[in-house]
Design an enzyme around this catalytic site. Structure first.
Site, PDB file in Angstrom:
ATOM      1  N   MET A 190       0.856  -1.184   0.000  1.00  0.00           N
ATOM      2  CA  MET A 190       0.000   0.000   0.000  1.00  0.00           C
ATOM      3  C   MET A 190       0.884   1.222   0.000  1.00  0.00           C
ATOM      4  SD  MET A 190      -2.939  -1.142  -0.093  1.00  0.00           S
ATOM      5  CE  MET A 190      -3.312  -2.869  -0.220  1.00  0.00           C
ATOM      6  N   CYS A 191       0.662   2.076  -0.941  1.00  0.00           N
ATOM      7  CA  CYS A 191       1.755   2.964  -1.219  1.00  0.00           C
ATOM      8  C   CYS A 191       1.360   4.165  -2.040  1.00  0.00           C
ATOM      9  CB  CYS A 191       2.808   2.212  -2.019  1.00  0.00           C
ATOM     10  SG  CYS A 191       3.126   0.584  -1.393  1.00  0.00           S
ATOM     11  N   GLY A 192       2.377   5.001  -2.228  1.00  0.00           N
ATOM     12  CA  GLY A 192       2.244   6.099  -3.161  1.00  0.00           C
ATOM     13  C   GLY A 192       3.265   5.947  -4.276  1.00  0.00           C
ATOM     14  N   ASP A 217      -3.669   2.892   2.675  1.00  0.00           N
ATOM     15  CA  ASP A 217      -3.279   4.238   2.236  1.00  0.00           C
ATOM     16  C   ASP A 217      -4.513   5.100   1.978  1.00  0.00           C
ATOM     17  OD1 ASP A 217      -3.897   2.672   0.049  1.00  0.00           O
ATOM     18  OD2 ASP A 217      -1.953   2.864  -0.913  1.00  0.00           O
TER      19      ASP A 217
END
Lengths: 224, 302, 459
Positions: B1-3, C224
């Site tokens: 889960m990230c950017g 996120d």
């Protein structure tokens, strides 16, 4: 007109000021820069002009506000709106108007996937196209699409009504094309007018629930 | 889960500004993954030289000596040439005028603990734990020249917060892959790749994606076909950015829940998890901005 | 008590019919009678079985743990005289108005719709009487529930039925629900019998249809995005309300860590025995892990992040007694939530309705068809006549009584372990009776120092 410049001011101050405002006030938001949660929880008849692109959940849970985003909106614009008007002059990302109960959401550009997912009474008018799985489990309200619709439109739809002018890539389970009767032409004309759009309602096709999934039947089990 | 933030600069005049542009993008996606970060920069003359292989190794304290590597490469190095060891931020770079596999083999024999984070003639990969902005600063991203670059901020889901678990995963020459989402059958794909002889460095699901793409490319797929095949094999939720020596690709899974936004002008093409990462790019006001459609592979070449 | 000698003048009862074993009949362990009935039911109806009540299979549970009371090496507290605190503050990490409860036993989320209005009111009354919280469910907040609940947690679910900002602002805390112990990864279900006019109105659905709820939230996926969603909820409510994140126990180590990273004030962890609402039996019995196995994993994640006791952990799924409360807390929970036990306290499965359970093809102690809306006890129903059987005031008293007993029992154990507050119970106060429970709870097998699976222990 009270102005918040988000290069300097923070989002928390903006929302707090909006929450403490009475009817009739107006706010301008400069340099929104795609920030999230802009003008969320509005609970009065007031105006907010967001001059630029907004991030996730802009105008979330709006009650009575008139909120304009002069640019694109991120995920979940006007999610769970209760009343009021949210206008996006550009495109909207996923889940525009998700679960919204009321009010009017106008998107001049395109809306991507899941537009109007689980909508519960809101009216949504999209000037361009919408993405896949739009109006999934849509319960109530009207979704007007002046362009094309993506795959699986209206899957598992309940009582919401969908009007599409362009092509529909595919219909989802239990969603069918329906006859445009006089009351639907009138309803659509009203929605287009409210959204400030031209167009002949007769060019649109209405879609809605076939109501075959309302109570379980073994022959429909593949649709579950 | 990230950017994710990725940028390909078509206009060479913009390339000296690559570092500053990517830094701005990175700052805006930090919230999506503050655990750790990774960067890949292509065609930076201070980091890479065409005709020379460069390995990006995790860590700055490996105490690698060029002489150790030269001894193992004695037969392969051109007359009078030696390997070169440099420290950039938290990354150790080892370069030599030999094939990348030979250089990697020599490093592995001399320093079995060293972990190769990047390889090739054109790319440098820099990964570390800690706040992404600090990771970028330590590596001097701001001033870097580059033709393509990818940055990634990570919120670890099911594997440890380590530099090795950070993205990008670079498992073949000049190939990098970053991922937002979570593969749901990566263990099975990993087993199958292992059976085919593919070796892994981490328990990360994204590495499986990277190894799979590298494997398909090796089998003769072009990048687009490799990603179409990935979609048939790997299940779950993903937005992927893959870069090669001269191209960049973006693909999302068919359900397409994880965010992605693309902006394109004549001068550049950029992809990010959120619009705010694109907001400061030059000419953004006239860019074509769109969300990649589910299951469709988008590619751009330099 | 008076004892009477047996009267031998009465006729000896007739001999019971020969048992199946005496007839030489042998039941298959694989195809036992319940399995046979399930297969036959599936073949007849073409649909999976739906029921409530959580997992019925036997799994390692709190019963497999024992406390080490004080004797010589530790000093016990005097019961009823020396204070043993039970208060708990939930949500102080970011919320300006955290919940301050007098007992760590809370009422879990159960919807109006699944439960009758009277049942919801009774839960609110009972919880308020003892200073604890109750929780809405999928379907919105009713005025009765808000009115009778001193501390009300408002659930934010994928369906968003009845979700509105006015109720959000009225809530004392917001619980973002990702999953439930009975069905981690599954959506909800409410069959047509319970979609009455009022329930349908609250959920914006046609009356009498089978309602299906989504398994994923419509406008976010993954930690996120959740971080951004939590920030939105905080912005809407001006950072006042604690925000809980509820997860069904399956990978609690990772999920707890991610809930913390997403900005949760409180993590609610529901083990596989949890779940009052109806869902597919195959889901209830085969997905998720036992509460006992889940707690140490979640606590480990909190400890590694330096957030244990800062982000509170509420545990649910099979809490029945004060001993269960104390054991959950000793393993690291800050509070617990009860669902099924609360319904039983209200009168669910009470033998007084034996005849009516029989008419429904069930029996007191076995009734789990909460989805059918025909609950004789008037709890899991929307039928006005059945609902009227439950007096919300009397029901509230029963809930209050039960909550007080749970609290007092937990205090009794804590005092015996020398603790002046329930929160000072720790895993070292526990031992396990079985190897399975020792491994899951990460406490030693009784009389040994062996924690199966742990490194650095053993003989």
């Amino acid at each position: 007109m009270e102005t918040f410049d988000l290069k300097v001011d923070d989002v928390r101050a903006l929302n707090k000021a909006i929450h403490q405002s009475a009817n009739g006030r107006s706010f301008a938001v400069e340099h929104p820069g795609g920030k999230h949660s802009l003008a969320v929880g509005v609970n009065a008849s007031l105006d907010v002009e967001i001059n630029g692109h907004a991030g996730y959940y802009a105008a979330g849970m709006n009650q009575g506000g008139r909120i304009t985003i002069h640019g694109n909106a991120g995920v979940g614009v006007a999610e769970n709106m209760m009343s009021g008007i949210v206008h996006v002059t550009g495109d909207a990302s996923q889940s525009a108007g998700a679960t919204a109960h009321g009010g009017l959401l106008v998107i001049d550009g395109n809306a991507s996937a899941r537009c109007g997912i689980s909508m519960k009474g809101v009216d949504i008018v999209v000037g361009g196209n919408i993405g896949h799985m739009s109006a999934f489990m849509a319960q109530a309200g009207r979704l007007v699409v002046c362009g094309d619709a993506g795959e699986a439109l209206g899957d598992s739809i309940y009582e919401a009504r969908i009007y599409v002018k362009g092509k529909v890539a595919s219909l989802g389970a239990d969603c069918v094309a329906k006859e445009m009767r006089e009351e639907h032409l009138a309803e659509l004309a009203g929605l287009l007018h409210a959204a400030g759009r031209d167009g002949d309602p007769a060019d649109f096709t209405r879609y809605g629930s076939a109501r075959t999934l309302y109570n379980f039947h073994v022959d429909n089990s593949s649709a579950y | 889960m990230c950017g994710i933030a990725a940028l390909q600069l078509r206009n060479p005049q913009l390339r000296p500004k690559m570092g500053s542009l990517l830094s701005t993008m990175l700052c805006e996606i930090v919230d999506r993954g503050p655990d750790s970060a990774g960067l890949a920069v292509y065609d930076n003359p201070e980091l890479n030289t065409l005709g020379k292989s460069t390995l990006s190794l995790l860590g700055a304290d490996l105490e690698i000596s060029s002489a150790d590597i030269d001894a193992l490469l004695a037969e392969l190095l051109p007359e009078g040439a030696t390997s070169e060891v440099r420290i950039v931020g938290d990354t150790t770079l080892v370069s030599a005028e030999v094939a990348t596999e030979d250089l990697a083999g020599a490093v592995a024999r001399a320093y079995p603990e060293a972990v190769v984070a990047g390889r090739g003639e054109r790319v440098t990969v820099m990964k570390s734990v800690g706040h992404p902005v600090e990771v970028a600063e330590r590596h001097g991203l701001e001033g870097m020249y580059g033709s393509q670059a990818v940055s990634h901020t990570r919120m670890a889901t099911e594997s440890a917060v380590t530099a090795g678990g950070s993205h990008p995963f670079s498992v073949a020459n000049d190939l990098c892959l970053v991922h937002n989402g979570s593969f749901s059958n990566h263990a099975s794909v990993r087993r199958e790749l292992k059976r085919l002889g593919v070796e892994f460095d981490s328990e990360n699901d994204t590495e499986v994606g990277a190894r799979y793409v590298a494997h398909r490319l090796q089998q003769g797929d072009d990048l687009e076909t490799a990603l179409v095949n990935l979609g048939k094999v790997l299940d779950g939720f993903y937005t992927l950015v893959v870069t090669t020596a001269d191209s960049m690709a973006v693909v999302r899974d068919p359900i397409a829940c994880k965010p992605a936004i693309i902006a394109e002008t004549d001068d550049w093409v950029a992809m990010a998890s959120e619009f705010r990462a694109l907001a400061e790019l030059p000419g953004i006001e006239n860019a074509r901005i769109f969300e990649p459609e589910p299951g469709r592979v988008y590619t751009w070449s330099l | 008590m008076t004892l009477t000698a047996p009267d031998h003048t009465q006729a000896v009862p007739a001999l019971a019919a020969p048992s199946l074993a005496e007839l030489g009949l042998r039941e298959s362990a694989t195809f036992d009678r319940a399995t046979i009935a399930d297969i036959q039911r599936a073949a007849e109806t073409g649909i999976y079985d739906i029921r409530g009540w959580g997992a019925k299979r036997k799994v390692p549970h709190f019963d497999d743990l024992l406390f080490l009371g004080a004797s010589m090496s530790r000093y016990p507290l005097e019961g009823y005289r020396e204070k043993c605190g039970t208060d708990v503050v939930l949500g102080g990490r970011y919320a300006s108005k955290p919940l301050r409860l007098e007992t760590p036993v809370t009422i879990a989320g159960m919807s109006f719709g699944a439960l009758s209005a009277n049942a919801k009111e009774a839960l609110g009354r009972g919880a308020s009487a003892v200073g604890t919280s109750t929780t809405t469910g999928d379907g919105g907040m009713t005025p009765e529930e808000r009115g009778q609940s001193k501390h009300l947690v408002y659930q934010y679910l994928p369906s968003r039925y009845g979700m509105n900002p006015d109720d959000l602002r009225k809530a004392d805390a917001i619980e973002v629900v990702l999953g439930q112990g009975a069905k981690p990864g599954g959506g909800g279900m409410l069959l047509g019998q319970k979609i009455t006019e009022r329930v349908a109105g609250m959920r914006t659905l046609p009356i009498g249809i089978d309602q299906r709820s989504a398994c994923r939230h419509p406008d976010w996926t993954g930690p996120d995005d959740l971080e951004i969603k939590i920030a939105e909820l905080r912005e809407i409510t001006d950072w006042e309300k604690p925000i809980y994140v509820k997860i069904g126990a399956s990978r609690p180590y990772y999920d707890t860590a991610l809930a913390v990273k997403s900005g949760a004030d409180v993590v609610v962890l529901d083990g596989m025995q949890g779940g009052t609402a109806a869902t597919q039996q195959v889901f209830i019995e085969n997905v998720g892990i036992p509460t006992l196995a889940a707690i140490p994993q979640a606590v480990q994640a909190l400890q590694e992040l330096g957030m244990h006791r800062k982000v509170q952990l509420i545990v649910s799924g099979g809490i029945r007694t004060g001993a269960d409360v104390a054991k959950a807390m000793a393993l690291g929970a800050d509070a617990v939530a009860i669902g099924t036990a609360a319904l039983i306290a209200l009168g669910d499965n009470n033998p007084r309705y034996a005849a009516e359970y029989a008419k429904l093809g069930s029996a007191a102690g076995f009734y789990d068809d909460f989805q059918d809306g025909r609950d004789p006890a008037g709890i899991s129903t929307q039928d006005p006549e059945l609902s009227a059987r439950l007096d919300p005031v009397a029901g509230g008293r029963r809930i209050a009584n039960y909550l007080r007993v749970l609290t007092m029992e937990a205090q009794t154990i804590a005092r015996a372990c020398g603790k002046a507050h329930l929160h000072n119970l720790e895993p070292e106060d526990l031992v396990a009776l079985t190897i399975e429970s020792a491994a899951m709870a990460r406490v030693p097998l009784a009389g040994t120092s062996w924690v199966p699976g742990a490194t650095g222990t053993g003989f």
